[in-house]
Enzyme design. Sequence first.
Site, PDB file in Angstrom:
ATOM      1  N   GLU A 342       0.601  -1.204  -0.127  1.00 13.50           N
ATOM      2  CA  GLU A 342       0.121  -0.343  -0.047  1.00 13.50           C
ATOM      3  C   GLU A 342       1.098   1.090   0.187  1.00 13.50           C
ATOM      4  OE1 GLU A 342      -4.017   0.206  -0.300  1.00 13.50           O
ATOM      5  OE2 GLU A 342      -2.690  -1.520  -0.082  1.00 13.50           O
ATOM      6  N   TRP A 345       2.235   2.789  -2.926  1.00 10.48           N
ATOM      7  CA  TRP A 345       1.286   2.981  -3.901  1.00 10.48           C
ATOM      8  C   TRP A 345       1.369   4.395  -3.829  1.00 10.48           C
ATOM      9  CZ3 TRP A 345      -2.465   2.506  -7.730  1.00 10.48           C
ATOM     10  CH2 TRP A 345      -2.936   1.075  -7.636  1.00 10.48           C
ATOM     11  N   TRP A 374     -19.772  16.861 -18.414  1.00 13.26           N
ATOM     12  CA  TRP A 374     -20.382  16.464 -17.656  1.00 13.26           C
ATOM     13  C   TRP A 374     -21.654  17.767 -17.273  1.00 13.26           C
ATOM     14  CZ3 TRP A 374     -17.343  12.977 -15.309  1.00 13.26           C
ATOM     15  CH2 TRP A 374     -16.175  13.227 -15.587  1.00 13.26           C
ATOM     16  N   ASN A 409      -9.994   4.478   2.866  1.00 11.84           N
ATOM     17  CA  ASN A 409      -9.587   4.246   0.804  1.00 11.84           C
ATOM     18  C   ASN A 409     -10.598   3.983   0.660  1.00 11.84           C
ATOM     19  OD1 ASN A 409      -7.305   4.414  -0.872  1.00 11.84           O
ATOM     20  ND2 ASN A 409      -8.110   2.047  -1.145  1.00 11.84           N
ATOM     21  N   TRP A 427     -14.737  15.169 -12.548  1.00 13.56           N
ATOM     22  CA  TRP A 427     -13.609  13.669 -11.145  1.00 13.56           C
ATOM     23  C   TRP A 427     -12.858  15.316 -10.536  1.00 13.56           C
ATOM     24  CZ3 TRP A 427      -8.235  15.091 -12.142  1.00 13.56           C
ATOM     25  CH2 TRP A 427      -8.408  15.103 -13.462  1.00 13.56           C
ATOM     26  N   TRP A 450      -8.756  10.158  -7.263  1.00 15.74           N
ATOM     27  CA  TRP A 450      -9.368  10.708  -8.230  1.00 15.74           C
ATOM     28  C   TRP A 450      -9.440  10.636 -10.028  1.00 15.74           C
ATOM     29  CZ3 TRP A 450     -14.252  12.574  -7.419  1.00 15.74           C
ATOM     30  CH2 TRP A 450     -14.489  12.610  -5.699  1.00 15.74           C
TER      31      TRP A 450
HETATM   32  P1  FAD Z   1      -2.984   3.187   5.235  1.00 17.78           P
HETATM   33  O1  FAD Z   1      -4.379   1.734   5.088  1.00 17.78           O
HETATM   34  O2  FAD Z   1      -3.132   2.410   6.828  1.00 17.78           O
HETATM   35  O3  FAD Z   1      -2.001   2.798   4.340  1.00 17.78           O
HETATM   36  C1  FAD Z   1      -1.052   2.581   5.026  1.00 17.78           C
HETATM   37  C2  FAD Z   1      -0.576   4.475   3.364  1.00 17.78           C
HETATM   38  O4  FAD Z   1      -0.304   3.859   1.966  1.00 17.78           O
HETATM   39  C3  FAD Z   1      -1.377   5.368   3.494  1.00 17.78           C
HETATM   40  O5  FAD Z   1      -0.693   6.155   5.148  1.00 17.78           O
HETATM   41  C4  FAD Z   1      -0.340   6.160   1.810  1.00 17.78           C
HETATM   42  O6  FAD Z   1       0.413   7.394   2.897  1.00 17.78           O
HETATM   43  C5  FAD Z   1      -0.146   4.772   1.938  1.00 17.78           C
HETATM   44  N1  FAD Z   1      -1.638   4.557   0.972  1.00 17.78           N
HETATM   45  C6  FAD Z   1      -2.313   3.711   1.141  1.00 17.78           C
HETATM   46  N2  FAD Z   1      -3.365   3.603  -0.049  1.00 17.78           N
HETATM   47  C7  FAD Z   1      -2.840   4.772  -0.926  1.00 17.78           C
HETATM   48  C8  FAD Z   1      -3.154   5.031  -1.950  1.00 17.78           C
HETATM   49  N3  FAD Z   1      -4.704   4.031  -2.554  1.00 17.78           N
HETATM   50  N4  FAD Z   1      -2.510   5.526  -3.142  1.00 17.78           N
HETATM   51  C9  FAD Z   1      -1.498   6.446  -2.373  1.00 17.78           C
HETATM   52  N5  FAD Z   1      -1.237   5.871  -1.162  1.00 17.78           N
HETATM   53  C10 FAD Z   1      -1.970   5.079  -0.674  1.00 17.78           C
HETATM   54  N6  FAD Z   1      -3.742   9.629   0.585  1.00 17.78           N
HETATM   55  C11 FAD Z   1      -3.398  10.483   0.262  1.00 17.78           C
HETATM   56  O7  FAD Z   1      -2.910  10.423   1.232  1.00 17.78           O
HETATM   57  N7  FAD Z   1      -3.504  12.038   0.123  1.00 17.78           N
HETATM   58  C12 FAD Z   1      -4.609  12.162  -0.726  1.00 17.78           C
HETATM   59  O8  FAD Z   1      -4.645  13.373  -0.658  1.00 17.78           O
HETATM   60  C13 FAD Z   1      -5.335  11.262  -1.280  1.00 17.78           C
HETATM   61  N8  FAD Z   1      -6.568  11.347  -1.516  1.00 17.78           N
HETATM   62  C14 FAD Z   1      -7.247  10.148  -2.398  1.00 17.78           C
HETATM   63  C15 FAD Z   1      -8.606  10.600  -3.124  1.00 17.78           C
HETATM   64  C16 FAD Z   1      -9.045   9.562  -3.881  1.00 17.78           C
HETATM   65  C17 FAD Z   1      -9.958   9.111  -4.801  1.00 17.78           C
HETATM   66  C18 FAD Z   1      -8.587   7.942  -3.497  1.00 17.78           C
HETATM   67  C19 FAD Z   1     -10.020   6.718  -3.625  1.00 17.78           C
HETATM   68  C20 FAD Z   1      -8.047   7.859  -2.426  1.00 17.78           C
HETATM   69  C21 FAD Z   1      -6.805   8.639  -2.215  1.00 17.78           C
HETATM   70  N9  FAD Z   1      -5.426   8.365  -1.113  1.00 17.78           N
HETATM   71  C22 FAD Z   1      -4.660   9.161  -0.718  1.00 17.78           C
HETATM   72  C23 FAD Z   1      -5.266   7.350  -1.038  1.00 17.78           C
HETATM   73  C24 FAD Z   1      -6.258   6.516   0.390  1.00 17.78           C
HETATM   74  O9  FAD Z   1      -7.461   6.375   0.455  1.00 17.78           O
HETATM   75  C25 FAD Z   1      -5.578   6.715   1.607  1.00 17.78           C
HETATM   76  O10 FAD Z   1      -3.650   7.093   1.555  1.00 17.78           O
HETATM   77  C26 FAD Z   1      -6.270   6.498   3.078  1.00 17.78           C
HETATM   78  O11 FAD Z   1      -6.874   6.546   2.796  1.00 17.78           O
HETATM   79  C27 FAD Z   1      -5.179   7.217   4.060  1.00 17.78           C
HETATM   80  O12 FAD Z   1      -5.466   6.083   5.351  1.00 17.78           O
HETATM   81  P2  FAD Z   1      -3.799   5.077   6.053  1.00 17.78           P
HETATM   82  O13 FAD Z   1      -3.306   6.063   6.953  1.00 17.78           O
HETATM   83  O14 FAD Z   1      -5.034   4.468   6.988  1.00 17.78           O
HETATM   84  O15 FAD Z   1      -3.992   4.383   5.202  1.00 17.78           O
END
Ligand code: FAD
Length: 535
Positions: A342, A345, A374, A409, A427, A450
Site C-alpha cells: 500500500e 501506491w 459532465w 480508502n 472529477w 480521483w
Molecule cells: P493505510 O491503509 O494504513 O495505508 C498506509 C499508507 O499507504 C497511507 O497512509 C498512504 O500513505 C499509503 N496509501 C495507501 N493507499 C494508498 C493509495 N491508494 N494511494 C496512495 N497512497 C496510499 N492519500 C493521501 O495520502 N492523500 C490524499 O490526498 C489522498 N486522496 C485520495 C483520493 C481518492 C479519491 C482516493 C480513492 C484515495 C486517496 N488517497 C489519498 C489514498 C488513500 O485513500 C489514503 O492514503 C488512505 O486512505 C489513508 O489512510 P491510512 O493512512 O489509514 O492508510
Amino acid sequence: MRHCEVVEAVRGEAVVYWMRMEDLRIHDNRALSLASAYANAEGVPLLALFVLSPQDYIAHDRSARRIDFTLRNLAHIKESLAKLQIPMVVISHCHRGTLPERIMTVLDGWNAKQLFANIEYEVDELRRDVRVCELACQRGTVKCTFVHDKCIIVPGTVKTKEDRGYSVYSPFLRAWLPHLTDQPDPLACAPDLQSNSPAIRQHGVYGHLFDTDVPEHVEGFELAKDDAEIMRTCWPAGEVAAEEMLRRWLHTKARSSQFGAADPLSDGATEPKNQLKDSRVGKYNDARDRVDADTTSRLSPYLAAGVVSARQCIRATMNLSVNKNTRVDASRETGIGRWVQELAWRDFYTHVLALFPRVSMGRPFIEKFANVSWETNEDDLQAWKDGRTGVPIVDAGMRQVNKMGWMHNRVRMITAMYLVKDLMIDWRLGEKYFMETLIDGDLASNNGGWQWSASTGVDPVPYFRIFNPYTQSKKADPTGDYIRYFVPELSKVFGEDVHNPPAKLAQKLGYPLPLVQHQEARQRAIRRYKNPGDV
Ligand code: FAD
C-alpha cells in the site's frame, strides 16, 4: 544526537536547510541530515528556514486543516531544533512569483553559502526551485543542493522496457519490491543531526533568530475553534505522536473506538499476545476494506506532511518477524506484505506525477476522456459535499471527511465514483474538494485516486465497472455501524435498510431521498464514456 566538536567562535557563514510542507521532521530527513553534516565538517552554523506561501496554498487548494497541521508541526520542530542550538525561522511570503528572489535575500542576509532542500515534485515547485538555482548561479554566492527524500525508490529508477515510467501498478510493484533490498539500502536512516555550537546564541546575526515565533495562523486559512479542537484531538502534531501511532499500528490490537474525534493515542490499545497475527497490521490483508472497524493505520496525515518518513514505516514493518534474523517478505499477501504494498501506491502515484506531470495540470492521463460531457448541477455537487445525496455510505463518507479531515480508502473510492459516475460531475471538482477538506491532502495520491475512480488515469478502473454504492456499502460496512455513527438520522436503523432506506422511512427520519437512480445513472455514464463528447 552527537554534539559537534567545540567551535570556539561561530563563523559568519551559514548552511541553510529549507524545510518544505512534505518534510516536517528532523529525524531521517535527507536534506537536513546532509546540511547538518556539511555544516559540521566546515565548522559553520546550520540554520533552518520555512517559507509560508499562501498563494501556493490557494493554487494547490490546500486545506486550512493541512496548513494548521503544518504550523503545529513546525512549532514542535522549532523546539527540537533549538535544543540542538539550530534556529528555525518561519517567514511569510505572499507573492509566489517572487519567492525565489525573497529566498536569495534571506540567504544573503544570513551570509549563507549552502542551501539544502528535499525535492518537491509538483510542477510549480520544480519551476520555483530551478529559478532559485538560476539566481544562485548568477550571483555565485550560494550553492544549492536538492535531494530526493519523499519516495522509497527515487522517481525514474524503475522504468518499463521502453524506458518509460510505469502507468500500471502491478508491474511497477514487481519492479519496485526488489529495490527494498538494494545496496546502498534505500531504507537506510539518514544520519542524526549534530548540534551547532552554543556560541551561536551570542552571534550578532544568528542569535536573534532563536527569538522568532511560528505563527499560529496563516491569513485566509484560519480554522474555526471547534474544527481546530477536533483536528488537535484526531491528529496530534509532532514526530513523537507519529512514531507512537506507527508503534501502535504495528504492535497493538485494534482500538475500541474507531470513529469521530477519538484521541488516537489515548483510547486503550492493548498489546497482543501474538505480535504478528493479532496486531492491527497483522490483520490488514483480511480486514483493510472494512470501514466499520479500526482496520488501517491512519498514518496518512503524517506521511503526507512527512512527520514520519515512508522509509521509517517500511523499516519498522520489515523488521517485524517471528524470527529476528529473517526479514519480512513484502511480496506476500500477508497483513505486513499488503501494508508495504500500500505504501508502494504512494510511491507509484508520486512517480507518475514526476514522470507524467500533465496529470497534475488538470489533464486526464487518458486524453480521449478529456471530452466526456459532465453535468453542471450545482445543487447536486453541494449535496455531495454536504453528505446529503440520499445514499447512506456516500453521505457517511462525506460527513466523516467534513468532520475529521480523513476518510477510509474504500469510502474515498465509493464517494469519488459516485460523484463522477452517478452524478456525472467532473472529477476535478471532487479532487479540489478533497484537497480543500482533507488533512492528508497530497497532490499525487489525491489526483491518482480521483483519476482511478474517474477511469481517466494510470491503471484506472475500466469506465464500465461502476461501483454500485449499495452493494459496496454492505461489503464495507456490514454492521452498519459506520453509517449509523456519521449519519445520525439513521442511527436507529438496522439491517439492510441502513444501506438503502425505503422512501417512507427516509422521509419519516428526515433523511434525503436519492438524487439519482443508480441503474439509470450507470447507463448514462457508460454512454458518455463510450462516446466522449455525446450528451
Ligand atoms: P493505510 O491503509 O494504513 O495505508 C498506509 C499508507 O499507504 C497511507 O497512509 C498512504 O500513505 C499509503 N496509501 C495507501 N493507499 C494508498 C493509495 N491508494 N494511494 C496512495 N497512497 C496510499 N492519500 C493521501 O495520502 N492523500 C490524499 O490526498 C489522498 N486522496 C485520495 C483520493 C481518492 C479519491 C482516493 C480513492 C484515495 C486517496 N488517497 C489519498 C489514498 C488513500 O485513500 C489514503 O492514503 C488512505 O486512505 C489513508 O489512510 P491510512 O493512512 O489509514 O492508510
